[in-house]
Write a protein that holds these residues in place. Structure first.
Motif, PDB file in Angstrom:
ATOM      1  N   GLN A  73       0.869  -1.060  -0.040  1.00 51.04           N
ATOM      2  CA  GLN A  73      -0.009   0.057  -0.158  1.00 51.04           C
ATOM      3  C   GLN A  73       0.945   1.131   0.013  1.00 51.04           C
ATOM      4  N   PRO A  74       0.763   2.158  -0.911  1.00 51.56           N
ATOM      5  CA  PRO A  74       1.472   3.410  -0.813  1.00 51.56           C
ATOM      6  C   PRO A  74       1.152   4.299   0.431  1.00 51.56           C
ATOM      7  N   THR A  75       2.243   5.169   0.766  1.00 48.28           N
ATOM      8  CA  THR A  75       2.117   6.125   1.430  1.00 48.28           C
ATOM      9  C   THR A  75       2.066   7.676   0.977  1.00 48.28           C
ATOM     10  N   ARG A  76       2.801   7.714  -0.148  1.00 47.16           N
ATOM     11  CA  ARG A  76       2.894   9.108  -0.637  1.00 47.16           C
ATOM     12  C   ARG A  76       1.429   9.410  -1.242  1.00 47.16           C
ATOM     13  N   GLN A  77       1.409  10.685  -1.547  1.00 47.12           N
ATOM     14  CA  GLN A  77       0.246  11.165  -2.126  1.00 47.12           C
ATOM     15  C   GLN A  77       0.241  11.581  -3.548  1.00 47.12           C
ATOM     16  N   ASP A  78       1.527  11.604  -4.132  1.00 45.45           N
ATOM     17  CA  ASP A  78       1.864  12.185  -5.524  1.00 45.45           C
ATOM     18  C   ASP A  78       2.350  10.776  -6.230  1.00 45.45           C
ATOM     19  N   ALA A  79       1.993  10.811  -7.608  1.00 45.28           N
ATOM     20  CA  ALA A  79       2.391   9.640  -8.505  1.00 45.28           C
ATOM     21  C   ALA A  79       3.996   9.186  -8.594  1.00 45.28           C
ATOM     22  N   THR A  80       4.745  10.262  -8.604  1.00 45.73           N
ATOM     23  CA  THR A  80       6.251  10.024  -8.642  1.00 45.73           C
ATOM     24  C   THR A  80       6.666   9.396  -7.486  1.00 45.73           C
ATOM     25  N   LYS A 137      -1.409  -5.048 -13.203  1.00 47.11           N
ATOM     26  CA  LYS A 137      -2.383  -4.032 -13.660  1.00 47.11           C
ATOM     27  C   LYS A 137      -3.003  -3.260 -12.328  1.00 47.11           C
ATOM     28  N   ALA A 138      -3.416  -3.932 -11.425  1.00 45.21           N
ATOM     29  CA  ALA A 138      -3.976  -3.300 -10.406  1.00 45.21           C
ATOM     30  C   ALA A 138      -2.915  -2.556  -9.617  1.00 45.21           C
ATOM     31  N   ILE A 139      -2.037  -2.988  -9.181  1.00 49.56           N
ATOM     32  CA  ILE A 139      -1.002  -2.148  -8.352  1.00 49.56           C
ATOM     33  C   ILE A 139      -0.584  -0.896  -9.137  1.00 49.56           C
ATOM     34  N   LEU A 140      -0.211  -1.232 -10.365  1.00 52.30           N
ATOM     35  CA  LEU A 140      -0.027   0.138 -10.901  1.00 52.30           C
ATOM     36  C   LEU A 140      -1.026   1.121 -11.290  1.00 52.30           C
ATOM     37  N   ALA A 141      -2.474   0.852 -11.560  1.00 51.72           N
ATOM     38  CA  ALA A 141      -3.660   1.521 -11.353  1.00 51.72           C
ATOM     39  C   ALA A 141      -3.530   2.353  -9.805  1.00 51.72           C
ATOM     40  N   GLN A 142      -2.983   1.708  -8.813  1.00 48.81           N
ATOM     41  CA  GLN A 142      -3.047   2.422  -7.674  1.00 48.81           C
ATOM     42  C   GLN A 142      -1.967   3.526  -7.436  1.00 48.81           C
ATOM     43  N   VAL A 143      -0.708   3.170  -8.212  1.00 53.16           N
ATOM     44  CA  VAL A 143       0.263   3.923  -8.128  1.00 53.16           C
ATOM     45  C   VAL A 143      -0.038   5.268  -8.848  1.00 53.16           C
ATOM     46  N   GLU A 161      -8.213   7.909 -21.201  1.00 56.57           N
ATOM     47  CA  GLU A 161      -7.442   7.193 -22.501  1.00 56.57           C
ATOM     48  C   GLU A 161      -5.853   7.692 -22.092  1.00 56.57           C
ATOM     49  N   LEU A 162      -5.492   8.765 -21.341  1.00 56.00           N
ATOM     50  CA  LEU A 162      -4.167   9.089 -21.216  1.00 56.00           C
ATOM     51  C   LEU A 162      -3.883   8.175 -20.009  1.00 56.00           C
ATOM     52  N   MET A 163      -4.666   8.031 -18.897  1.00 52.30           N
ATOM     53  CA  MET A 163      -4.393   7.377 -17.648  1.00 52.30           C
ATOM     54  C   MET A 163      -4.162   5.839 -18.158  1.00 52.30           C
ATOM     55  N   ASP A 164      -4.789   5.212 -19.108  1.00 53.63           N
ATOM     56  CA  ASP A 164      -4.641   3.983 -19.612  1.00 53.63           C
ATOM     57  C   ASP A 164      -3.472   3.886 -20.450  1.00 53.63           C
ATOM     58  N   ARG A 165      -3.112   4.806 -20.940  1.00 51.69           N
ATOM     59  CA  ARG A 165      -1.759   4.880 -21.797  1.00 51.69           C
ATOM     60  C   ARG A 165      -0.653   4.774 -20.752  1.00 51.69           C
ATOM     61  N   VAL A 166      -0.760   5.532 -19.867  1.00 53.46           N
ATOM     62  CA  VAL A 166       0.256   5.522 -18.675  1.00 53.46           C
ATOM     63  C   VAL A 166       0.417   4.314 -18.083  1.00 53.46           C
ATOM     64  N   ILE A 167      -0.701   3.585 -17.617  1.00 53.17           N
ATOM     65  CA  ILE A 167      -0.584   2.288 -16.918  1.00 53.17           C
ATOM     66  C   ILE A 167      -0.135   1.107 -17.831  1.00 53.17           C
ATOM     67  N   ARG A 168      -0.285   1.023 -19.076  1.00 53.67           N
ATOM     68  CA  ARG A 168       0.130   0.290 -20.128  1.00 53.67           C
ATOM     69  C   ARG A 168       1.650   0.694 -20.343  1.00 53.67           C
ATOM     70  N   SER A 169       2.032   1.735 -20.290  1.00 52.56           N
ATOM     71  CA  SER A 169       3.460   1.992 -20.421  1.00 52.56           C
ATOM     72  C   SER A 169       4.432   1.495 -19.206  1.00 52.56           C
ATOM     73  N   LEU A 170       3.845   1.834 -18.151  1.00 49.48           N
ATOM     74  CA  LEU A 170       4.254   1.286 -16.900  1.00 49.48           C
ATOM     75  C   LEU A 170       4.608   0.050 -16.650  1.00 49.48           C
ATOM     76  N   SER A 171       3.698  -0.960 -17.292  1.00 44.77           N
ATOM     77  CA  SER A 171       3.749  -2.192 -17.074  1.00 44.77           C
ATOM     78  C   SER A 171       4.939  -2.777 -17.885  1.00 44.77           C
TER      79      SER A 171
END
Length: 202
Positions: free
Chosen positions: A71-78, A131-137, A148-158
């Motif tokens: 589980q993340p503790t930071r509030q920002d994506a990076t 998939k689920a963990i990156l969506a949470q990040v 659509e850009l969120m989806d591209r980010v998750i796919r790219s991070l995978s």
């Protein structure tokens, strides 16, 4: 696993731990070889794991269990990217052989499917834990980026969060583990930065 007696649970656990040890040593054992190493009969092993896909799926779940509960503790994506990669990469690298085995099996099944349509793979290895963990990040980006850009980010991070990056960075470039993790974070943050730029253009 629910429904197993204590004896059956111990036997299943022995098979999983034996298989993990063999995979992490660089081997790619059959179920028969795992049974032999565990000093169990072939028939016993096949009762628990009728296919190699079932065995690999079980040991990957065992390997990734602590990571899936992260589980993340930071509030920002990076910041969350830093947290996740710092937590997950050492654990994945500890069981690199097991994760490479899953990748090997997935590639083998693809080749089998291409070779014939008459006898499809009976039990295909399902890979998609990331998939689920990156969506949470990247959840903090929901207010900044369109769907659509969120989806591209998750796919790219995978592409950079998983065993595939081990193959490229270690086998081709000879990176050590710390360098691999650092490059993974750098790529992931670059993906987020580009998505933000694209959102501004739109």
């Amino acid at each position: 696993m629910l429904g197993l007696t204590s004896t059956r649970a111990r036997t299943r656990r022995l098979l999983i731990e034996t298989a993990m040890r063999l995979f992490d040593s660089g081997a790619f054992p059959s179920i028969t070889e795992v049974a032999h190493e565990a000093q169990l009969s072939r028939a016993t092993a096949y009762r628990y794991f009728p296919t190699q896909s079932a065995l690999v799926s079980a040991i990957v779940s065992e390997t990734l269990g602590p990571i899936k509960n992260w589980q993340p503790t930071r509030q920002d994506a990076t910041g969350r990217i830093d947290e996740l990669f710092s937590f997950a990469f050492p654990r994945m690298l500890q069981h690199e052989g097991t994760l490479r085995a899953a990748l090997h099996l997935s590639l083998t099944q693809w080749a089998q499917e291409q070779a014939t349509d008459t006898f499809p793979v009976k039990e295909k290895l399902v890979r998609g834990n990331r998939k689920a963990i990156l969506a949470q990040v990247v959840k903090p980006l929901n207010d900044e980026l369109p769907p659509e850009l969120m989806d591209r980010v998750i796919r790219s991070l995978s592409l950079v969060y998983g065993s595939e990056i081990f193959v490229v960075m270690k086998d081709i470039w000879g990176c050590h583990n710390d360098e691999l993790e650092d490059i993974g974070k750098w790529i992931a943050k670059a993906i987020v930065r580009q998505a933000r730029e694209d959102a501004q253009v739109v």
